[in-house]
Write an enzyme that holds these catalytic residues in place. Structure first.
Site, PDB file in Angstrom:
ATOM      1  N   ASP A  59       3.201   7.658  -9.814  1.00 45.07           N
ATOM      2  CA  ASP A  59       3.502   6.288  -9.382  1.00 45.07           C
ATOM      3  C   ASP A  59       4.886   5.880  -9.888  1.00 45.07           C
ATOM      4  OD1 ASP A  59       2.903   3.977  -8.033  1.00 45.07           O
ATOM      5  OD2 ASP A  59       1.766   3.073  -9.666  1.00 45.07           O
ATOM      6  N   HIS A 107       4.339  -6.905  -9.445  1.00 43.00           N
ATOM      7  CA  HIS A 107       3.569  -6.129 -10.428  1.00 43.00           C
ATOM      8  C   HIS A 107       3.180  -6.993 -11.630  1.00 43.00           C
ATOM      9  CE1 HIS A 107       5.812  -2.709  -8.463  1.00 43.00           C
ATOM     10  NE2 HIS A 107       4.580  -2.254  -8.452  1.00 43.00           N
ATOM     11  N   GLY A 150      -1.389  -5.229  -6.573  1.00 46.88           N
ATOM     12  CA  GLY A 150      -2.666  -5.759  -6.085  1.00 46.88           C
ATOM     13  C   GLY A 150      -3.266  -6.827  -6.999  1.00 46.88           C
ATOM     14  N   ASN A 176      -2.213  -0.611  -4.357  1.00 45.33           N
ATOM     15  CA  ASN A 176      -2.133  -0.225  -5.763  1.00 45.33           C
ATOM     16  C   ASN A 176      -2.644  -1.347  -6.663  1.00 45.33           C
ATOM     17  OD1 ASN A 176      -0.652   1.835  -4.538  1.00 45.33           O
ATOM     18  ND2 ASN A 176       0.729   2.016  -6.292  1.00 45.33           N
TER      19      ASN A 176
HETATM   20  P1  13P Z   1      -0.612  -4.371 -10.561  1.00 42.03           P
HETATM   21  O1  13P Z   1      -0.558  -3.879 -11.964  1.00 42.03           O
HETATM   22  O2  13P Z   1       0.066  -5.683 -10.383  1.00 42.03           O
HETATM   23  O3  13P Z   1      -1.990  -4.375 -10.001  1.00 42.03           O
HETATM   24  O4  13P Z   1       0.271  -3.386  -9.680  1.00 42.03           O
HETATM   25  C1  13P Z   1      -0.042  -2.042  -9.656  1.00 42.03           C
HETATM   26  C2  13P Z   1       0.971  -1.291  -8.913  1.00 42.03           C
HETATM   27  O5  13P Z   1       1.507  -1.725  -7.912  1.00 42.03           O
HETATM   28  C3  13P Z   1       1.289   0.046  -9.413  1.00 42.03           C
HETATM   29  O6  13P Z   1       2.179   0.725  -8.627  1.00 42.03           O
END
Ligand code: 13P
Length: 283
Positions: free
Chosen positions: A82, A180, A210, A230
């Site tokens: 990621d 994020h 998300g 995500n």
């Molecule tokens: P969050 O931590 O805001 O849920 O985002 C996760 C993300 O997009 C990781 O790539």
């Protein structure tokens, strides 16, 4: 079945209008919860390791653990990098046996993002590995009022076809109003922009950030064309709060009570997202 590149699962999700979650893991408890949720829900699942975690001494062993566990699973499981920060980091992930990599050149000028993404795609495709890239920039929730809420970094729809054609990328992460981490304010998602992007290219689209979106927002983005979502922060914040509560209220909390509760909590949260995104029962 299996450890697989998630591409075929995402193409199916795109056709059938649901989304496959991508959960970021940091340790064996969260990883175990992800595997248990995927099994309970009979759902395809992506387990991701952040770029920074790839530099830890245990990174290769973590990848090997997830790969072994995935090979024994009855559901398609992908091990994904990621926010890979460079060509080299993506190559390292491929070397460690990841099935898919995300390269994040979203802070770079467009042509630089294209050039590096393209180079990674070339190597990855030769090895059967899927590649995600980000166009526009999904910022940090803590800066949301001054960033995302001001529409800064949003994906330019006019650049989408050029980017996808030039790079040959398999999945595209778009910036449409999420961020994020925990939001300062409430996420405001531009569904019209998402529909506009969806009309321009045919590859699966990805939503990052998300955590903090409402159930309706998730349903709306899936309906408008998102196939991978995500989620990370919520899993760890919720589990952390639950463990603190147990530690405060139990008379003599024991280590193993806490670790089993942690796994239970990750299983429940991941299961919730698998249901909500419509991935449950797709195996
Ligand atoms: P969050 O931590 O805001 O849920 O985002 C996760 C993300 O997009 C990781 O790539």
């Amino acid at each position: 079945m299996p450890l697989v590149s998630i591409l075929n699962e995402l193409k199916r999700a795109q056709r059938e209008r649901y989304a496959v979650p991508c959960f970021d893991t940091f340790d064996l408890f969260s990883t175990e919860g992800m595997f248990l949720a995927a099994a309970q829900k009979a759902a395809p699942t992506i387990i991701a390791i952040y770029d920074s975690a790839l530099n830890r001494p245990n990174a290769r062993a973590m990848a090997a653990y997830i790969r072994t566990r995935a090979k024994e699973a009855a559901q398609p499981i992908s091990l994904m990098l990621d926010h890979g920060s460079s060509f080299e980091q993506c190559m390292k992930a491929i070397h460690y046996g990841f099935t898919d990599v995300m390269y994040d050149g979203s802070r770079l000028p467009l042509e630089e993002n294209i050039a590096t993404t393209k180079a990674i795609v070339r190597v990855a495709h030769a090895m059967g590995i899927g590649v995600e890239a980000e166009l526009g920039h999904v910022g940090s929730g803590s800066e949301y009022r001054s960033y995302g809420a001001q529409r800064k970094g949003f994906t330019d729809p006019a650049a989408v076809e050029h980017f996808v054609q030039e790079t040959g990328v398999d999945l595209l992460a778009v910036a449409i109003g999420t961020a994020h981490g925990l939001y300062d304010g409430d996420p405001q998602i531009d569904l019209e922009l998402l529909r506009n992007i969806r009309r321009r290219v045919d590859i699966p689209l990805v939503l990052h950030g998300g955590t903090g979106c409402s159930e309706k927002q998730f349903r709306d983005v899936i309906e408008a064309g998102i196939s991978k979502i995500n989620v990370a922060t919520d899993l760890f914040v919720t589990t952390g709060k639950r463990l603190v509560e147990i530690a405060k209220t139990a008379e003599a909390p024991r280590y193993f009570d806490l670790t089993s509760k942690a796994i239970e909590s990750f299983t429940e949260r991941c299961g919730y997202y698998l249901d909500l995104f419509g991935a449950s029962g797709r195996v």
